[in-house]
Design a protein around this motif. Structure first.
Motif, PDB file in Angstrom:
ATOM      1  N   SER A 105       7.403  25.758  71.377  1.00 25.42           N
ATOM      2  CA  SER A 105       5.959  25.504  71.292  1.00 25.42           C
ATOM      3  C   SER A 105       5.545  25.137  69.863  1.00 25.42           C
ATOM      4  CB  SER A 105       5.188  26.766  71.718  1.00 25.42           C
ATOM      5  OG  SER A 105       3.800  26.551  71.552  1.00 25.42           O
ATOM      6  N   GLY A 106       4.836  24.009  69.759  1.00 24.80           N
ATOM      7  CA  GLY A 106       4.385  23.564  68.438  1.00 24.80           C
ATOM      8  C   GLY A 106       5.458  22.869  67.632  1.00 24.80           C
ATOM      9  N   ARG A 107       6.653  22.708  68.228  1.00 28.50           N
ATOM     10  CA  ARG A 107       7.780  22.088  67.487  1.00 28.50           C
ATOM     11  C   ARG A 107       8.464  21.002  68.315  1.00 28.50           C
ATOM     12  NH1 ARG A 107      12.106  25.905  65.803  1.00 28.50           N
ATOM     13  NH2 ARG A 107      11.913  26.883  67.856  1.00 28.50           N
ATOM     14  N   MET A 108       7.839  20.551  69.420  1.00 32.99           N
ATOM     15  CA  MET A 108       8.472  19.544  70.270  1.00 32.99           C
ATOM     16  C   MET A 108       7.442  18.494  70.664  1.00 32.99           C
ATOM     17  SD  MET A 108      10.996  19.965  73.549  1.00 32.99           S
ATOM     18  CE  MET A 108      10.009  21.134  74.494  1.00 32.99           C
ATOM     19  N   ILE A 109       7.789  17.225  70.437  1.00 31.84           N
ATOM     20  CA  ILE A 109       6.846  16.132  70.766  1.00 31.84           C
ATOM     21  C   ILE A 109       7.563  15.115  71.643  1.00 31.84           C
ATOM     22  CG2 ILE A 109       5.471  16.495  68.697  1.00 31.84           C
ATOM     23  CD1 ILE A 109       6.758  14.090  67.401  1.00 31.84           C
ATOM     24  N   ASN A 110       6.768  14.230  72.258  1.00 31.99           N
ATOM     25  CA  ASN A 110       7.309  13.251  73.205  1.00 31.99           C
ATOM     26  C   ASN A 110       6.507  11.972  73.101  1.00 31.99           C
ATOM     27  OD1 ASN A 110       8.777  12.250  75.551  1.00 31.99           O
ATOM     28  ND2 ASN A 110       6.918  12.607  76.733  1.00 31.99           N
ATOM     29  N   ILE A 111       7.141  10.862  73.485  1.00 33.39           N
ATOM     30  CA  ILE A 111       6.391   9.617  73.611  1.00 33.39           C
ATOM     31  C   ILE A 111       6.369   9.228  75.085  1.00 33.39           C
ATOM     32  CG2 ILE A 111       8.394   8.059  73.182  1.00 33.39           C
ATOM     33  CD1 ILE A 111       6.208   6.341  71.595  1.00 33.39           C
ATOM     34  N   SER A 139       1.499   6.904  74.158  1.00 33.30           N
ATOM     35  CA  SER A 139       0.938   8.106  73.522  1.00 33.30           C
ATOM     36  C   SER A 139       2.068   8.987  73.007  1.00 33.30           C
ATOM     37  CB  SER A 139       0.133   8.931  74.547  1.00 33.30           C
ATOM     38  OG  SER A 139      -0.856   8.136  75.177  1.00 33.30           O
ATOM     39  N   VAL A 140       1.875   9.568  71.833  1.00 29.34           N
ATOM     40  CA  VAL A 140       2.755  10.621  71.339  1.00 29.34           C
ATOM     41  C   VAL A 140       1.967  11.922  71.460  1.00 29.34           C
ATOM     42  CG1 VAL A 140       4.020  11.567  69.354  1.00 29.34           C
ATOM     43  CG2 VAL A 140       4.025   9.096  69.785  1.00 29.34           C
ATOM     44  N   HIS A 141       2.600  12.914  72.082  1.00 29.69           N
ATOM     45  CA  HIS A 141       1.875  14.167  72.339  1.00 29.69           C
ATOM     46  C   HIS A 141       2.797  15.360  72.147  1.00 29.69           C
ATOM     47  CE1 HIS A 141       3.801  14.879  76.332  1.00 29.69           C
ATOM     48  NE2 HIS A 141       3.928  13.558  76.304  1.00 29.69           N
ATOM     49  N   GLU A 142       2.213  16.513  71.889  1.00 27.43           N
ATOM     50  CA  GLU A 142       2.988  17.750  71.865  1.00 27.43           C
ATOM     51  C   GLU A 142       3.385  18.079  73.294  1.00 27.43           C
ATOM     52  OE1 GLU A 142       0.278  19.886  68.496  1.00 27.43           O
ATOM     53  OE2 GLU A 142       1.949  21.051  69.317  1.00 27.43           O
ATOM     54  N   ASP A 148       3.460  15.665  80.488  1.00 27.17           N
ATOM     55  CA  ASP A 148       2.711  14.568  79.858  1.00 27.17           C
ATOM     56  C   ASP A 148       1.245  14.925  79.618  1.00 27.17           C
ATOM     57  OD1 ASP A 148       4.471  12.252  82.028  1.00 27.17           O
ATOM     58  OD2 ASP A 148       5.045  13.076  80.074  1.00 27.17           O
ATOM     59  N   ALA A 149       0.984  16.172  79.220  1.00 28.87           N
ATOM     60  CA  ALA A 149      -0.430  16.573  79.118  1.00 28.87           C
ATOM     61  C   ALA A 149      -0.726  17.368  77.852  1.00 28.87           C
ATOM     62  CB  ALA A 149      -0.817  17.419  80.330  1.00 28.87           C
ATOM     63  N   GLY A 150       0.176  17.462  76.912  1.00 32.05           N
ATOM     64  CA  GLY A 150      -0.071  18.243  75.692  1.00 32.05           C
ATOM     65  C   GLY A 150      -1.011  17.534  74.738  1.00 32.05           C
ATOM     66  N   PRO A 151      -1.428  18.210  73.660  1.00 28.55           N
ATOM     67  CA  PRO A 151      -2.340  17.598  72.674  1.00 28.55           C
ATOM     68  C   PRO A 151      -1.806  16.248  72.185  1.00 28.55           C
ATOM     69  CG  PRO A 151      -1.998  19.929  72.195  1.00 28.55           C
ATOM     70  CD  PRO A 151      -1.029  19.577  73.280  1.00 28.55           C
ATOM     71  N   ILE A 152      -2.679  15.259  72.177  1.00 31.01           N
ATOM     72  CA  ILE A 152      -2.276  13.902  71.801  1.00 31.01           C
ATOM     73  C   ILE A 152      -2.278  13.769  70.278  1.00 31.01           C
ATOM     74  CG2 ILE A 152      -2.969  11.458  71.887  1.00 31.01           C
ATOM     75  CD1 ILE A 152      -4.078  12.051  74.729  1.00 31.01           C
ATOM     76  N   LEU A 153      -1.187  13.244  69.738  1.00 27.27           N
ATOM     77  CA  LEU A 153      -1.037  13.097  68.286  1.00 27.27           C
ATOM     78  C   LEU A 153      -1.353  11.668  67.841  1.00 27.27           C
ATOM     79  CD1 LEU A 153       2.302  15.076  67.968  1.00 27.27           C
ATOM     80  CD2 LEU A 153       0.027  15.883  67.288  1.00 27.27           C
ATOM     81  N   GLY A 154      -1.155  10.712  68.731  1.00 23.45           N
ATOM     82  CA  GLY A 154      -1.430   9.315  68.384  1.00 23.45           C
ATOM     83  C   GLY A 154      -1.300   8.438  69.609  1.00 23.45           C
ATOM     84  N   GLN A 155      -1.991   7.290  69.576  1.00 21.70           N
ATOM     85  CA  GLN A 155      -1.916   6.347  70.693  1.00 21.70           C
ATOM     86  C   GLN A 155      -1.918   4.920  70.152  1.00 21.70           C
ATOM     87  OE1 GLN A 155      -5.283   8.033  73.139  1.00 21.70           O
ATOM     88  NE2 GLN A 155      -3.648   8.452  74.617  1.00 21.70           N
TER      89      GLN A 155
END
Ligand code: GRF
Length: 200
Positions: A105-111, A139-142, A148-155
């Motif tokens: 948690s808080g250390r894994m992101i996805n595109i 979208s890149v998100h946590e 595919d529903a975590g906080p969005i970091l960029g789009q």
């Protein structure tokens, strides 16, 4: 400041993995690639990562069919052996359990190849065309337990053009993925959480 050790998880060609590894060649980057890990021993990205001098490993999910925790226990061990501190999912095609996700948690992101929350899941390009969208993107998100529903970091956004097929649209989106993911990872590692929007 020491650079965060970044593991990149792939299942296929790894084009996003390549763009991340190339960006981390910058000694000023807050992260450094410590491992490229695939569930698919035949993933083309493994040879591409090796050619760039990044340690690689495979944890084949097939011997653990029906036993996700056993598969993830192997993943966890390989990641720990590599000293991974952050995970980037990049074309990784296995569903992870809430247990594994919570441990990172808080250390894994996805595109993800859509403008979330639109089109979570698979076949996003065909679905965007079928929906009559005039724009699409990525979208890149946590990563959280909700797919595919975590906080969005960029789009990043691209136009949908007349005559687009899912393949042509996917190619246009992929070009933006290769710009968005490196920029989003840099910001994620420095704790920057302001909105990141790329307009292609
Ligand atoms: C891309 O569509 C990406 O958005 C998704 O997996 C696909 C392949 O990515 N995550 P890559 O070329 O293996 O990085």
């Amino acid at each position: 400041m020491s650079r965060k050790r970044v593991a990149i998880l792939i299942s296929g060609g790894g084009s996003n993995m390549l763009s991340l590894v190339r960006d981390m060649a910058d000694p000023e980057h807050p992260g450094a690639p410590c491992l490229v890990l695939s569930n698919n021993p035949d993933a083309g990205g493994l040879a591409r990562a090796r050619a760039l001098g990044v340690p690689v490993a495979t944890v084949d999910h097939r011997p653990h069919r029906g036993d996700r925790p056993a598969f993830e226990a192997k993943l966890t061990q390989v990641l720990a052996d590599a000293g991974a501190e952050v995970i980037c999912l990049a074309g990784f095609m296995r569903i992870l359990t809430p247990g594994f996700i919570n441990a990172w948690s808080g250390r894994m992101i996805n595109i993800h190849p859509s403008i979330l929350p639109l089109f979570p899941g698979l076949h996003t390009h065909a679905r965007a065309l079928e929906a009559g969208m005039t724009v699409h993107g990525c979208s890149v998100h946590e990563v959280t337990a909700d797919l595919d529903a975590g906080p969005i970091l960029g789009q990043a956004v691209v136009p949908i053009l007349d005559g687009d097929t899912p393949e042509r649209l996917a190619e246009r989106v992929l070009g933006m993925e290769h710009r968005l993911y490196p920029a989003a990872l840099r910001r994620f590692l420095t704790g920057e959480r302001s909105r990141l929007a790329l307009l292609g």
